[in-house]
Design a protein around this motif. Structure first.
Motif, short mmCIF file in Angstrom:
data_model
loop_
_atom_site.label_atom_id
_atom_site.label_comp_id
_atom_site.label_asym_id
_atom_site.label_seq_id
_atom_site.Cartn_x
_atom_site.Cartn_y
_atom_site.Cartn_z
N SER A 28 1.04 -1.31 0.03
CA SER A 28 -0.16 -0.17 0.15
C SER A 28 0.88 1.25 -0.14
O SER A 28 1.33 1.65 1.09
N SER A 30 -0.20 4.58 -0.14
CA SER A 30 -0.75 5.20 0.87
C SER A 30 -0.58 5.09 2.18
O SER A 30 -0.55 6.15 2.93
N LEU A 33 3.25 6.64 2.63
CA LEU A 33 3.28 8.08 2.29
C LEU A 33 3.53 8.87 3.75
O LEU A 33 4.57 9.70 3.50
N THR A 44 6.92 14.10 -3.21
CA THR A 44 6.48 13.35 -4.36
C THR A 44 7.04 14.11 -5.52
O THR A 44 6.55 15.19 -5.88
N SER A 47 4.83 10.09 -10.17
CA SER A 47 4.00 9.09 -9.97
C SER A 47 3.56 8.48 -11.21
O SER A 47 3.48 9.15 -12.24
N ARG A 49 0.03 5.57 -12.61
CA ARG A 49 -1.11 4.63 -12.16
C ARG A 49 -1.39 3.88 -13.46
O ARG A 49 -1.19 4.21 -14.58
N ASN A 55 1.00 0.52 -9.94
CA ASN A 55 0.85 2.01 -9.41
C ASN A 55 2.27 2.19 -8.91
O ASN A 55 2.86 1.32 -8.17
#
Length: 147
Positions: A28, A30, A33, A44, A47, A49, A55
């Motif tokens: 994960s 998230s 982070l 960041t 990134s 996706r 991702n």
């Protein structure tokens, strides 16, 4: 014959001048982070996706010669860190900066853990923190030298 001059060696070996990306999978992004952005102060810097089912996020700072990449793939569990000795170590020679870094980690709700290798706990100079995947980061109050 090989050169013994560090400057000549750096010119002859391209990897000595390369930007370094340290990449690893995670369950994960998230969940990681806050640890790396709020706690360690990374930004960041990129990134993506759904690139071939992955991702990803790249964390760093534009002025640093390295960055971290974390990738996740739906339905794939890469597991936890293989050992408690999988470390990133940040040498922070200025006590005020080290104190601030330790406070930032605490602000994310991450408390220091006992180091597997007792060296990192010597004289209270090191604080080891574990991310959501079990990988560890040491904040070391001191400089680094090759000797």
């Amino acid at each position: 014959m090989m050169s013994t001059s560090p400057a000549a060696d750096a010119a002859a070996v391209p990897t000595l001048q390369a930007h370094l990306r340290i990449a690893r999978p995670t369950r994960s992004i998230s969940a990681l982070l806050p640890f790396y952005t709020t706690g360690l102060g990374f930004q960041t810097i990129g990134s993506f996706r759904q690139h071939a089912g992955f991702n990803g996020v790249m964390l760093g700072h534009p002025s640093l010669p390295y960055h971290l990449e974390f990738t996740e793939q739906e339905g794939h569990d890469p597991g936890q860190a293989p050992t408690q000795e999988n470390l990133l170590v940040f040498y922070l020679p200025k006590k005020e900066e080290w104190d601030a870094a330790v406070r930032r980690m605490k602000s994310t709700g991450v408390e220091p853990v006992k180091s597997y290798n007792p060296y990192w706990d010597v004289d209270g100079k090191g604080k080891t923190h574990e991310d959501a995947d079990g990988y560890r980061v040491v904040l070391w109050n001191g400089g680094w030298s090759p000797s």
